[in-house]
Design an enzyme around this catalytic site. Structure first.
Site, PDB file in Angstrom:
ATOM      1  N   ARG A 108      -6.702  12.874   0.694  1.00 40.35           N
ATOM      2  CA  ARG A 108      -5.622  13.279   1.569  1.00 40.35           C
ATOM      3  C   ARG A 108      -4.488  12.857   1.326  1.00 40.35           C
ATOM      4  O   ARG A 108      -3.145  13.326   1.598  1.00 40.35           O
ATOM      5  CB  ARG A 108      -6.094  12.881   3.105  1.00 40.35           C
ATOM      6  N   HIS A 139       0.983   6.252   1.749  1.00 37.03           N
ATOM      7  CA  HIS A 139       1.518   7.103   2.625  1.00 37.03           C
ATOM      8  C   HIS A 139       3.070   7.923   2.045  1.00 37.03           C
ATOM      9  O   HIS A 139       3.494   8.668   2.564  1.00 37.03           O
ATOM     10  CB  HIS A 139       1.880   6.454   3.861  1.00 37.03           C
ATOM     11  N   HIS A 179      -3.768  -4.368   7.683  1.00 32.52           N
ATOM     12  CA  HIS A 179      -3.886  -3.194   8.584  1.00 32.52           C
ATOM     13  C   HIS A 179      -2.945  -3.070   9.745  1.00 32.52           C
ATOM     14  O   HIS A 179      -3.066  -4.154  10.482  1.00 32.52           O
ATOM     15  CB  HIS A 179      -5.262  -2.819   9.032  1.00 32.52           C
ATOM     16  N   HIS A 224      -5.622   3.706  -1.677  1.00 31.97           N
ATOM     17  CA  HIS A 224      -6.978   4.169  -1.390  1.00 31.97           C
ATOM     18  C   HIS A 224      -7.097   5.411  -1.667  1.00 31.97           C
ATOM     19  O   HIS A 224      -6.666   6.407  -1.167  1.00 31.97           O
ATOM     20  CB  HIS A 224      -7.020   3.869   0.265  1.00 31.97           C
ATOM     21  N   ASN A 249       0.795  -1.142   0.050  1.00 29.93           N
ATOM     22  CA  ASN A 249       0.138   0.084   0.073  1.00 29.93           C
ATOM     23  C   ASN A 249       1.057   1.311   0.116  1.00 29.93           C
ATOM     24  O   ASN A 249       1.704   1.341   0.925  1.00 29.93           O
ATOM     25  CB  ASN A 249      -1.066  -0.333   1.222  1.00 29.93           C
ATOM     26  N   GLU A 266      -8.457   0.429  -3.119  1.00 28.46           N
ATOM     27  CA  GLU A 266      -9.434   0.704  -2.066  1.00 28.46           C
ATOM     28  C   GLU A 266     -10.426   1.824  -2.209  1.00 28.46           C
ATOM     29  O   GLU A 266      -9.974   2.950  -2.519  1.00 28.46           O
ATOM     30  CB  GLU A 266      -8.416   0.868  -0.807  1.00 28.46           C
ATOM     31  N   GLU A 323     -11.172  -9.195   3.241  1.00 24.59           N
ATOM     32  CA  GLU A 323     -10.010  -8.956   3.791  1.00 24.59           C
ATOM     33  C   GLU A 323     -10.268  -8.552   5.278  1.00 24.59           C
ATOM     34  O   GLU A 323     -11.138  -7.883   5.496  1.00 24.59           O
ATOM     35  CB  GLU A 323      -9.339  -7.708   3.051  1.00 24.59           C
ATOM     36  N   THR A 380      -8.202   3.854   8.533  1.00 28.21           N
ATOM     37  CA  THR A 380      -9.635   2.954   8.431  1.00 28.21           C
ATOM     38  C   THR A 380      -9.593   2.256   9.736  1.00 28.21           C
ATOM     39  O   THR A 380      -9.047   1.249   9.858  1.00 28.21           O
ATOM     40  CB  THR A 380      -9.590   2.065   7.056  1.00 28.21           C
ATOM     41  N   ARG A 387      -9.335   8.211  -1.279  1.00 28.23           N
ATOM     42  CA  ARG A 387     -10.273   8.705  -0.052  1.00 28.23           C
ATOM     43  C   ARG A 387     -11.157   9.717  -0.730  1.00 28.23           C
ATOM     44  O   ARG A 387     -10.695  10.458  -1.548  1.00 28.23           O
ATOM     45  CB  ARG A 387      -9.664   9.269   0.988  1.00 28.23           C
TER      46      ARG A 387
HETATM   47  N1  PXP Z   1      -5.914  -3.084   3.861  1.00 29.99           N
HETATM   48  C1  PXP Z   1      -6.761  -2.157   4.003  1.00 29.99           C
HETATM   49  C2  PXP Z   1      -8.234  -2.401   3.485  1.00 29.99           C
HETATM   50  C3  PXP Z   1      -6.480  -0.762   4.528  1.00 29.99           C
HETATM   51  O1  PXP Z   1      -7.684   0.108   4.545  1.00 29.99           O
HETATM   52  C4  PXP Z   1      -5.369  -0.228   4.790  1.00 29.99           C
HETATM   53  C5  PXP Z   1      -5.028   0.984   5.244  1.00 29.99           C
HETATM   54  O2  PXP Z   1      -5.100   1.860   4.315  1.00 29.99           O
HETATM   55  C6  PXP Z   1      -4.227  -1.446   4.904  1.00 29.99           C
HETATM   56  C7  PXP Z   1      -4.553  -2.787   4.271  1.00 29.99           C
HETATM   57  C8  PXP Z   1      -3.021  -1.096   5.066  1.00 29.99           C
HETATM   58  O3  PXP Z   1      -2.792  -0.799   6.504  1.00 29.99           O
HETATM   59  P1  PXP Z   1      -1.351  -0.120   7.000  1.00 29.99           P
HETATM   60  O4  PXP Z   1      -1.097   0.954   5.860  1.00 29.99           O
HETATM   61  O5  PXP Z   1      -1.564  -0.063   8.449  1.00 29.99           O
HETATM   62  O6  PXP Z   1      -0.200  -1.289   6.817  1.00 29.99           O
END
Ligand code: PXP
Length: 253
Positions: free
Chosen positions: A54, A15, A195, A48, A12, A75, A156, A106, A50
């Site tokens: 952001r 960030h 997550h 994702h 992901n 996402e 998930e 999330t 949003r």
């Molecule tokens: N899976 C989903 C569905 C998420 O919303 C997120 C966070 O955006 C992640 C995985 C990844 O989480 P993290 O950034 O905490 O590793």
């Protein structure tokens, strides 16, 4: 590229965009991060979009679809705006997540059992467009059954509570994920998880045999500050693969 086992890693990159957006402009580029993730052994890219944009932007999604060879897991909140964007880009997969404007990330899983009639047509339209739909849910059997009932092929499991827990609570949270993953397999759902996963928490989740994909972002991008993105992803990949190989050796199918 590192060797891959049965367990896929989705990186992901949200960030990377968070850091870019802190100053505006184009640096650091999440698409460059996606290319590096591929070289480091990722099997997919997760982003994702949003409602408040952001981190990931509409332009990032366009570029990820057109410039990156790895499958994109888009996402999205269950809104008409996001449905239209998904149908326009047709990513490999769409993961429907709950979204609250004021949350930092999330925070919990999607309420599927209480919103089956609202979600069913969205799952259907995405599926009809050839997009593999997953629902981001808590490790709760009621939510799994509801996901199955509305035709989602994938769930998930939210691992945030497990990652945040300390002491005996962590074991209890892990047991909930293990039970949910077993139930997913029993009712014919493909099972992913993610997550909050980090080097110290990934192994126990990677060892669960019915989980076939982990989506990880925040920790990898944070660790990249110290060791670089490729190194951070390679280390995660290694820990996942080792945990899965050990579990498979101890409990052959
Ligand atoms: N899976 C989903 C569905 C998420 O919303 C997120 C966070 O955006 C992640 C995985 C990844 O989480 P993290 O950034 O905490 O590793």
């Amino acid at each position: 590229m590192t060797a891959k086992g049965a367990l896929r890693l989705g990186v992901n990159i949200d960030h990377v965009a968070t850091i870019r957006n802190a100053r505006g402009g184009i640096h650091p580029d999440p698409v460059r991060a996606a290319r590096l993730a591929e070289q480091a052994g990722a099997d997919g890219i997760t982003a994702h979009l949003r409602e408040d944009r952001r981190h990931i932007s509409d332009h990032d999604i366009e570029r990820l679809v057109s410039e990156i060879a790895l499958p994109l897991n888009f996402e999205m909140a269950a809104t008409d705006e996001m449905l239209a964007i998904a149908l326009r880009h047709r990513p490999h997969a769409a993961c429907i997540v709950p979204e609250k404007r004021e949350e930092r990330t999330t925070e919990g899983g999607l309420e599927v059992a209480g919103a089956m009639e609202a979600l069913r047509p969205m799952v259907g339209r995405l599926g009809d467009a050839g997009i593999r739909v997953s629902l981001f849910i808590e490790a709760d059997l009621r939510q799994l059954d509801a996901a199955r009932a509305i035709g989602a092929p994938v769930v998930e499991l939210h691992t945030g509570a497990y990652c945040d827990a300390v002491g005996a609570d962590r074991g209890r949270e892990l047991a909930r994920i293990q039970a949910a993953a077993a139930h997913a397999a029993a009712i014919g759902l493909e099972c992913h998880a993610g997550h909050g996963l980090a080097f110290d928490t990934v192994g126990a989740v990677a060892a669960i045999p019915s989980i076939v994909e982990l989506n990880i972002g925040h920790f990898l991008v944070g660790e990249a500050i110290f060791v670089g993105l490729e190194q951070s992803i390679c280390m995660m990949r290694t820990l996942m693969d080792q945990a899965r190989a050990t579990a498979t050796a101890n409990h052959p199918a």
